[in-house]
Design a protein around this motif. Structure first.
Motif, PDB file in Angstrom:
ATOM      1  N   ARG A   1      59.796  64.162  91.679  1.00  0.00           N
ATOM      2  CA  ARG A   1      59.321  64.319  93.053  1.00  0.00           C
ATOM      3  C   ARG A   1      60.375  63.731  94.007  1.00  0.00           C
ATOM      4  NH1 ARG A   1      55.844  67.708  94.241  1.00  0.00           N
ATOM      5  NH2 ARG A   1      54.229  66.844  92.869  1.00  0.00           N
ATOM      6  N   HIS A   2      61.558  64.320  93.980  1.00  0.00           N
ATOM      7  CA  HIS A   2      62.596  63.824  94.884  1.00  0.00           C
ATOM      8  C   HIS A   2      62.316  64.324  96.298  1.00  0.00           C
ATOM      9  CE1 HIS A   2      64.390  67.789  94.878  1.00  0.00           C
ATOM     10  NE2 HIS A   2      64.257  67.793  93.566  1.00  0.00           N
ATOM     11  N   GLN A   3      63.154  63.920  97.226  1.00  0.00           N
ATOM     12  CA  GLN A   3      62.822  64.124  98.638  1.00  0.00           C
ATOM     13  C   GLN A   3      62.905  65.572  99.114  1.00  0.00           C
ATOM     14  OE1 GLN A   3      65.144  61.261 100.853  1.00  0.00           O
ATOM     15  NE2 GLN A   3      64.548  59.616  99.471  1.00  0.00           N
ATOM     16  N   ASN A   4      63.366  66.486  98.257  1.00  0.00           N
ATOM     17  CA  ASN A   4      63.278  67.895  98.633  1.00  0.00           C
ATOM     18  C   ASN A   4      62.105  68.584  97.948  1.00  0.00           C
ATOM     19  OD1 ASN A   4      65.505  67.969 100.408  1.00  0.00           O
ATOM     20  ND2 ASN A   4      66.881  67.961  98.650  1.00  0.00           N
ATOM     21  N   ASN A   5      61.311  67.819  97.245  1.00  0.00           N
ATOM     22  CA  ASN A   5      60.142  68.398  96.578  1.00  0.00           C
ATOM     23  C   ASN A   5      58.836  68.072  97.281  1.00  0.00           C
ATOM     24  OD1 ASN A   5      61.190  70.030  94.626  1.00  0.00           O
ATOM     25  ND2 ASN A   5      61.167  68.482  93.011  1.00  0.00           N
ATOM     26  N   PHE A   6      58.920  67.599  98.500  1.00  0.00           N
ATOM     27  CA  PHE A   6      57.742  67.466  99.363  1.00  0.00           C
ATOM     28  C   PHE A   6      58.250  67.391 100.795  1.00  0.00           C
ATOM     29  CE2 PHE A   6      57.681  62.835 100.534  1.00  0.00           C
ATOM     30  CZ  PHE A   6      58.732  62.389  99.737  1.00  0.00           C
TER      31      PHE A   6
ATOM     32  N   PHE B   1      53.927  71.291  96.083  1.00  0.00           N
ATOM     33  CA  PHE B   1      54.568  72.329  95.258  1.00  0.00           C
ATOM     34  C   PHE B   1      55.502  71.642  94.259  1.00  0.00           C
ATOM     35  CE2 PHE B   1      58.793  72.016  97.196  1.00  0.00           C
ATOM     36  CZ  PHE B   1      58.511  71.454  98.436  1.00  0.00           C
ATOM     37  N   ASP B   2      56.024  72.406  93.316  1.00  0.00           N
ATOM     38  CA  ASP B   2      56.990  71.916  92.321  1.00  0.00           C
ATOM     39  C   ASP B   2      56.547  70.649  91.593  1.00  0.00           C
ATOM     40  OD1 ASP B   2      59.129  71.727  90.691  1.00  0.00           O
ATOM     41  OD2 ASP B   2      60.607  71.237  92.230  1.00  0.00           O
ATOM     42  N   SER B   3      55.557  70.807  90.739  1.00  0.00           N
ATOM     43  CA  SER B   3      55.078  69.670  89.948  1.00  0.00           C
ATOM     44  C   SER B   3      55.367  69.880  88.460  1.00  0.00           C
ATOM     45  CB  SER B   3      53.570  69.491  90.160  1.00  0.00           C
ATOM     46  OG  SER B   3      53.293  69.380  91.555  1.00  0.00           O
TER      47      SER B   3
END
Ligand SMILES: Nc1ncnc2c1ncn2[C@@H]1O[C@H](COP(=O)(O)OP(=O)(O)O)[C@@H](O)[C@H]1O
Ligand SMILES: [Mg+2]
Length: 410
Positions: A270-275, A293-295
């Motif tokens: 969950r890096h900073q482009n994944n939320f 998204f992207d989990s």
């Protein structure tokens, strides 16, 4: 050098010159609309921070760490992914920025990928379906897609959908997306629903575009560029501060929900482009936290069964280095209806049964028992925990996405 105007839908933002071989912004000319610049790009005395704008622009291109990108570039006969940006007007299906050559007066209406069809050629190559480039059409939102997994945008039943693969050897990410979807449904967490789709013997996850022609996704990374962070402010506090300064309501609750989900599924990416946040691209008004998204990089996707059971060596992002530490940031667990998760083990089994030869019984049981244990952990903590004062001691130091190239075998 080619002269372009940076555009935001139909709004002219600034003039710039791009180097055709490297794809970099070499020069910035007149600034027309500071308001419409990408979020977090500083302007001083009417001069745009060129390094910052370049970072934003380069971040738009397919990352060099994308699975299979070397082979794809050989097919395109290109040396880097940045030059692909110029071949699709820099258009995306996640926001409304684009570039217009100064020799044309083409409009956003005519070319945006929300309302107009796009080529499937780039996607075919990126996903590894073809190496044929005769009559190739480069106009595709795939040129601006982020992330390391093989992926493509496709129009399915008239809807823009992101189709995304998994990584060897377990191909687990598509199934994880479906499991995460189900858990979020149970807990009432706003999310993007994912399904699994097979193409030959490979599973893919499919989700609809949650951005429309009138909205855009702004990643947490960009949100965090809107203010300077001093060394004593934690990443978590900084994000909350930036969101509150932008007028986002209820951000703490949205982050609580994300942290709880990521604890349950042991998310490692969950890096900073994944939320992030969503805003109205016309009025620039903030709408709120983006649905989750992207989990997929979770549930021990790259680990052996016994590692999944032991739960050791699970990475954590974006705030703290361990999920236990990160869970301490949650300000309230009151919203969690634990009984809704009662049958989740059976549901996970059903989802994983669809994985066929990628998933053996041992692995399935390991995943189910780890999820059940982690839900129990939260239930216990929810009864006792009071939020502690946050510090930077256990903060994540860098914002780096997971790569999968080395996961070919265990
Ligand atoms: N449903 C969606 N609608 C719009 N944009 C999306 C959607 N899903 C992902 N994106 C954008 O595409 C990027 C890559 O997708 P992601 O699922 O994060 O892939 P990866 O797993 O390879 O990181 C995201 O960072 C986000 O900017
Ligand atoms: Mg991602």
């Amino acid at each position: 050098m080619v002269r372009y105007t940076l555009m935001h839908k139909e709004v002219c933002v600034a003039e710039m010159e791009l180097d055709e071989t490297t794809g970099y912004i070499k020069k910035i000319g007149e600034l027309y609309s500071a308001e419409h610049l990408p979020v977090g790009i500083a302007v001083k005395k009417n001069i745009i921070d060129r390094a910052a704008l370049n970072e934003w622009w380069i971040d738009r291109s397919i990352p060099a760490s994308r699975s299979g990108i070397k082979q794809a570039l050989e097919v395109f006969e290109l040396s880097n992914t940045k030059v692909l940006l110029m071949r699709c007007f820099g258009l995306s299906l996640s926001d409304q920025y684009w570039i217009r050559s100064r020799e044309t007066n083409i409009t956003w209406k005519e070319i945006n990928f929300f309302d107009n069809p796009f080529s499937e050629d780039i996607g075919d190559v990126l996903i590894g379906k073809t190496t044929e480039t005769a009559n190739f059409d480069f106009r595709s939102p795939d040129n601006t897609s982020d992330g390391c997994l093989k992926k493509r945008w496709e129009s399915i039943d008239g809807k823009r959908c992101l189709v995304k693969g998994g990584s060897n050897p377990f191909m687990q990410q598509p199934f994880n997306e479906v499991i995460a979807t189900r858990i979020m449904e149970c807990l009432g967490i706003e999310h993007i629903p994912y399904k699994v789709m097979w193409d030959g013997d490979k599973p893919y996850s499919v989700c609809e575009d949650f951005i429309t022609a009138d909205t855009e996704l702004v990643s947490a990374w960009r949100v965090m560029q809107t203010q300077k962070r001093d060394n004593s402010t934690s990443v978590y506090r900084h994000y909350v501060n930036c969101c509150e300064a932008l007028g986002i309501k209820n951000i703490v609750h949205s982050i609580d929900q994300m942290i709880v989900l990521d604890y349950i599924i042991a998310n490692e990416d969950r890096h900073q482009n994944n939320f992030g946040l969503v805003r109205n691209a016309n009025t620039l008004e903030w709408i709120g936290a983006a649905p989750i998204f992207d989990s997929g990089s979770s549930l021990g996707y790259d680990k052996r069964s016994n590692q999944i059971v032991s739960g050791k060596e699970i990475e954590c992002k974006p705030f703290k280095k361990t999920h236990t530490e990160q869970l301490k940031l949650v300000s309230s667990f009151d919203w969690i209806k634990f009984d809704r998760l009662n049958g989740i083990g059976d549901e996970i089994a059903q989802i994983l049964n669809q994985a066929g030869e990628y998933m053996d019984e041992n692995r399935k049981q390991a995943i189910i028992s780890s999820v059940e244990k982690r839900i129990n952990d939260i239930e216990t903590i929810a009864l006792s925990q009071t939020q502690v004062e946050d510090d930077i001691e256990s903060d994540v130091e860098e914002n780096i996405a997971e790569t999968y190239e080395n996961n070919l075998s265990l």
